[in-house]
Write a protein that holds these residues in place. Structure first.
Motif, PDB file in Angstrom:
ATOM      1  N   PRO A 106       0.813  -1.216   0.000  1.00 60.83           N
ATOM      2  CA  PRO A 106       0.000   0.000   0.000  1.00 60.83           C
ATOM      3  C   PRO A 106       0.845   1.264   0.000  1.00 60.83           C
ATOM      4  O   PRO A 106       0.457   2.290  -0.546  1.00 60.83           O
ATOM      5  CB  PRO A 106      -0.815  -0.085   1.294  1.00 60.83           C
ATOM      6  N   GLY A 107       2.044   1.187   0.580  1.00 61.16           N
ATOM      7  CA  GLY A 107       2.898   2.384   0.672  1.00 61.16           C
ATOM      8  C   GLY A 107       3.803   2.574  -0.529  1.00 61.16           C
ATOM      9  O   GLY A 107       4.711   3.392  -0.473  1.00 61.16           O
ATOM     10  N   GLY A 108       3.622   1.786  -1.593  1.00 58.86           N
ATOM     11  CA  GLY A 108       4.482   1.937  -2.769  1.00 58.86           C
ATOM     12  C   GLY A 108       5.640   0.956  -2.749  1.00 58.86           C
ATOM     13  O   GLY A 108       5.837   0.226  -1.771  1.00 58.86           O
ATOM     14  N   ALA A 109       6.413   0.977  -3.842  1.00 58.75           N
ATOM     15  CA  ALA A 109       7.436  -0.054  -4.059  1.00 58.75           C
ATOM     16  C   ALA A 109       8.484  -0.119  -2.954  1.00 58.75           C
ATOM     17  O   ALA A 109       9.030  -1.181  -2.671  1.00 58.75           O
ATOM     18  CB  ALA A 109       8.109   0.181  -5.407  1.00 58.75           C
ATOM     19  N   ARG A 110       8.791   1.004  -2.294  1.00 54.35           N
ATOM     20  CA  ARG A 110       9.832   0.996  -1.269  1.00 54.35           C
ATOM     21  C   ARG A 110       9.297   0.628   0.107  1.00 54.35           C
ATOM     22  O   ARG A 110      10.052   0.618   1.083  1.00 54.35           O
ATOM     23  CB  ARG A 110      10.533   2.367  -1.180  1.00 54.35           C
ATOM     24  N   ASP A 111       8.002   0.358   0.190  1.00 57.76           N
ATOM     25  CA  ASP A 111       7.394  -0.014   1.465  1.00 57.76           C
ATOM     26  C   ASP A 111       7.815  -1.442   1.810  1.00 57.76           C
ATOM     27  O   ASP A 111       7.805  -2.318   0.961  1.00 57.76           O
ATOM     28  CB  ASP A 111       5.863   0.050   1.322  1.00 57.76           C
ATOM     29  N   TYR A 112       8.219  -1.680   3.058  1.00 59.77           N
ATOM     30  CA  TYR A 112       8.621  -3.028   3.434  1.00 59.77           C
ATOM     31  C   TYR A 112       7.539  -3.765   4.216  1.00 59.77           C
ATOM     32  O   TYR A 112       7.791  -4.794   4.812  1.00 59.77           O
ATOM     33  CB  TYR A 112       9.966  -2.989   4.170  1.00 59.77           C
ATOM     34  N   ARG A 113       6.321  -3.185   4.179  1.00 57.10           N
ATOM     35  CA  ARG A 113       5.169  -3.890   4.750  1.00 57.10           C
ATOM     36  C   ARG A 113       4.134  -4.023   3.651  1.00 57.10           C
ATOM     37  O   ARG A 113       3.922  -3.089   2.885  1.00 57.10           O
ATOM     38  CB  ARG A 113       4.559  -3.088   5.908  1.00 57.10           C
ATOM     39  N   GLY A 114       3.481  -5.163   3.580  1.00 54.32           N
ATOM     40  CA  GLY A 114       2.467  -5.345   2.553  1.00 54.32           C
ATOM     41  C   GLY A 114       1.251  -6.056   3.094  1.00 54.32           C
ATOM     42  O   GLY A 114       1.191  -6.387   4.288  1.00 54.32           O
ATOM     43  N   THR A 115       0.287  -6.292   2.202  1.00 53.12           N
ATOM     44  CA  THR A 115      -0.958  -6.958   2.601  1.00 53.12           C
ATOM     45  C   THR A 115      -1.297  -8.032   1.568  1.00 53.12           C
ATOM     46  O   THR A 115      -0.734  -8.054   0.465  1.00 53.12           O
ATOM     47  CB  THR A 115      -2.130  -5.954   2.646  1.00 53.12           C
ATOM     48  N   ILE A 116      -2.232  -8.914   1.947  1.00 51.54           N
ATOM     49  CA  ILE A 116      -2.796  -9.869   0.989  1.00 51.54           C
ATOM     50  C   ILE A 116      -4.267  -9.508   0.824  1.00 51.54           C
ATOM     51  O   ILE A 116      -4.990  -9.394   1.828  1.00 51.54           O
ATOM     52  CB  ILE A 116      -2.716 -11.325   1.496  1.00 51.54           C
ATOM     53  N   ALA A 117      -4.678  -9.336  -0.440  1.00 54.65           N
ATOM     54  CA  ALA A 117      -6.074  -8.960  -0.701  1.00 54.65           C
ATOM     55  C   ALA A 117      -7.020  -9.969  -0.059  1.00 54.65           C
ATOM     56  O   ALA A 117      -6.851 -11.175  -0.233  1.00 54.65           O
ATOM     57  CB  ALA A 117      -6.307  -8.894  -2.208  1.00 54.65           C
ATOM     58  N   GLY A 118      -7.973  -9.472   0.711  1.00 57.88           N
ATOM     59  CA  GLY A 118      -9.005 -10.334   1.286  1.00 57.88           C
ATOM     60  C   GLY A 118      -8.640 -10.966   2.618  1.00 57.88           C
ATOM     61  O   GLY A 118      -9.492 -11.583   3.259  1.00 57.88           O
ATOM     62  N   LEU A 119      -7.401 -10.837   3.047  1.00 62.23           N
ATOM     63  CA  LEU A 119      -7.013 -11.404   4.352  1.00 62.23           C
ATOM     64  C   LEU A 119      -6.539 -10.257   5.246  1.00 62.23           C
ATOM     65  O   LEU A 119      -5.360  -9.906   5.268  1.00 62.23           O
ATOM     66  CB  LEU A 119      -5.909 -12.453   4.183  1.00 62.23           C
ATOM     67  N   ASP A 120      -7.500  -9.690   5.978  1.00 65.63           N
ATOM     68  CA  ASP A 120      -7.257  -8.412   6.661  1.00 65.63           C
ATOM     69  C   ASP A 120      -6.209  -8.465   7.758  1.00 65.63           C
ATOM     70  O   ASP A 120      -5.517  -7.488   7.994  1.00 65.63           O
ATOM     71  CB  ASP A 120      -8.569  -7.892   7.269  1.00 65.63           C
ATOM     72  N   ASN A 121      -6.130  -9.586   8.457  1.00 70.43           N
ATOM     73  CA  ASN A 121      -5.200  -9.609   9.590  1.00 70.43           C
ATOM     74  C   ASN A 121      -3.813 -10.106   9.213  1.00 70.43           C
ATOM     75  O   ASN A 121      -2.991 -10.378  10.080  1.00 70.43           O
ATOM     76  CB  ASN A 121      -5.772 -10.467  10.727  1.00 70.43           C
ATOM     77  N   VAL A 122      -3.550 -10.245   7.900  1.00 74.00           N
ATOM     78  CA  VAL A 122      -2.227 -10.718   7.481  1.00 74.00           C
ATOM     79  C   VAL A 122      -1.345  -9.532   7.112  1.00 74.00           C
ATOM     80  O   VAL A 122      -1.767  -8.620   6.398  1.00 74.00           O
ATOM     81  CB  VAL A 122      -2.324 -11.672   6.270  1.00 74.00           C
ATOM     82  N   GLU A 123      -0.119  -9.573   7.619  1.00 74.10           N
ATOM     83  CA  GLU A 123       0.856  -8.549   7.275  1.00 74.10           C
ATOM     84  C   GLU A 123       1.992  -9.244   6.529  1.00 74.10           C
ATOM     85  O   GLU A 123       2.473 -10.282   6.964  1.00 74.10           O
ATOM     86  CB  GLU A 123       1.381  -7.951   8.573  1.00 74.10           C
ATOM     87  N   ILE A 124       2.414  -8.662   5.392  1.00 72.27           N
ATOM     88  CA  ILE A 124       3.590  -9.184   4.685  1.00 72.27           C
ATOM     89  C   ILE A 124       4.802  -8.384   5.158  1.00 72.27           C
ATOM     90  O   ILE A 124       4.786  -7.156   5.141  1.00 72.27           O
ATOM     91  CB  ILE A 124       3.458  -9.015   3.151  1.00 72.27           C
ATOM     92  N   ALA A 125       5.849  -9.084   5.590  1.00 68.64           N
ATOM     93  CA  ALA A 125       7.105  -8.424   5.955  1.00 68.64           C
ATOM     94  C   ALA A 125       8.101  -8.713   4.835  1.00 68.64           C
ATOM     95  O   ALA A 125       8.453  -9.875   4.606  1.00 68.64           O
ATOM     96  CB  ALA A 125       7.626  -8.974   7.278  1.00 68.64           C
TER      97      ALA A 125
END
Ligand SMILES: Nc1ncnc2c1ncn2[C@@H]1O[C@H](COP(=O)(O)OP(=O)(O)OP(=O)(O)O)[C@@H](O)[C@H]1O
Ligand SMILES: O=P(O)(O)OC[C@H]1O[C@H](OP(=O)(O)OP(=O)(O)O)[C@H](O)[C@@H]1O
Ligand SMILES: [Mg+2]
Length: 325
Positions: free
Chosen positions: A33-52
């Motif tokens: 969500p914060g753009g290409a340099r963001d080191y946190r991400g999400t998975i569509a449809g899985l609200d409580n998941v954080e991508i590191a």
């Protein structure tokens, strides 16, 4: 808000693109969500998941500490960086990319040295001749120690190398190396050869779970959903769907198709109108098509599968068993 379920994904290097492709094919679309340099991400449809997004080696370290629930990283990094790896993490599934071998390589000029036993002979004589022990350049310190010990080689010293390890023998900072190789081009360019019995580990990227992560009931349920996507895709990849309709189909014929071509009938035998759906390994499609036509089918169609959802989820079952230990 409950604590997030964290999935670690390579942020750079060779595993990055393939890891994102792997999740996308499983129907899990990752976004930053914060753009290409963001080191946190999400998975569509899985609200409580954080991508590191982390480097492959940081992922191994975070799995060891229980700071992430799941991660994609190389088996070489897991085995090197996590003592007692089999108790602390579970290799849920090998992902079919990031393949590379961790190997022992010596100068090609050492024509009499072909095996670890030959290397042991060299090691023993080396100190008398040179006033210091034979030096091994590597960043795989633990893998090297374990492997050399299993081969009874003890007269050596490790020189820790942070990069360009293959250059160490020519530069005079070590006699031999332990490093990772895929094509062998870097070894060859540096005049090195792999010992015949010098493959320490055949590594590839794995989906890995951490024992020490916070495995609340909610976290287990999230893992089940993620692994359900992955298992459905894996099952879909193993087969193509074959459809046909013909009068002469019976149990004996289906059994023969199963035995000869590895075919399964996921929805049972033919429907009342004679339609038959089979799942067939890709390499056996032509043979199956011929077999069905010989037995009376006029037309046989084949399509690729995106997902096959089964009641059983072998990946989640494996995780549950590991967490119970
Ligand atoms: N030919 C290869 N050389 C090195 N690593 C490979 C190769 N093929 C696959 N890999 C895998 O990729 C992993 C990470 O390698 P890579 O060098 O791409 O990461 P990196 O971004 O340099 O990570 P780090 O900065 O932590 O070293 C390796 O540990 C290994 O599992
Ligand atoms: O057998 P090959 O196909 O030649 O590949 C092996 C080389 O690739 C890796 O280095 P990488 O490119 O990742 O650089 P790094 O050491 O900076 O990570 C590895 O450390 C080897 O040097
Ligand atoms: Mg690298």
């Amino acid at each position: 808000m409950s604590t997030p379920f964290v999935v670690a994904v390579p942020s750079k290097g060779r595993l990055q693109e393939n890891a994102e492709g792997f999740f996308a094919r499983a129907g899990l679309s990752l976004s930053k969500p914060g753009g290409a340099r963001d080191y946190r991400g999400t998975i569509a449809g899985l609200d409580n998941v954080e991508i590191a997004y982390l480097s492959a080696s940081e992922i191994a370290a975070n799995l060891a500490r229980g700071a992430v629930h799941l991660g994609v990283t190389g088996e070489d990094l897991v085995r090197e960086n996590i003592p007692d790896a089999d108790r602390r993490v579970l290799l849920i599934d090998a992902l079919g990319f990031g393949s590379a071998n961790v190997v022992v390589a010596v100068p090609q000029a050492w024509i009499d040295v072909r095996t670890m036993a030959d290397l042991d002979d060299v090691a023993s004589g080396f100190r008398e001749q040179h006033n210091h022990r034979m030096r091994v350049a590597t960043k795989y310190i633990n893998l090297t120690r374990g492997f050399f010990a299993r081969h009874g080689v003890s007269d050596y010293r490790i020189v820790e190398s942070a990069g360009a390890t293959e250059g160490a023998p020519a530069a005079g900072s070590a006699e031999l190396i332990v490093d990772i190789t895929t094509t062998g081009a870097t070894l060859a360019a540096n005049g090195l050869k792999v010992l015949d019995d010098g493959v320490i580990l055949r590594s590839q990227a794995n989906l890995v779970a951490s024992k020490d992560a916070d495995w609340s009931n909610g976290a287990r349920e999230t893992a089940r959903v993620i692994l359900d996507h992955i298992a459905a895709r894996a099952r879909a990849n193993k087969y193509r769907e074959v459809r046909t309709r013909f009068a002469g189909c019976n149990d004996a014929l289906l059994m023969e198709a199963h035995n000869r071509f590895g075919v399964v009938a996921p929805f049972g035998g033919p429907t009342s109108s004679g339609m038959l759906t089979l799942h067939c390994p890709p390499g056996k499609l032509y043979a199956l098509g011929s077999f069905l036509r010989e037995h009376g089918a006029d037309t046989v169609s084949v399509v690729s599968l995106d997902y096959v959802f089964d009641r059983e989820n072998p990946l989640f079952a494996k995780l549950e068993a590991f967490l119970r230990q």
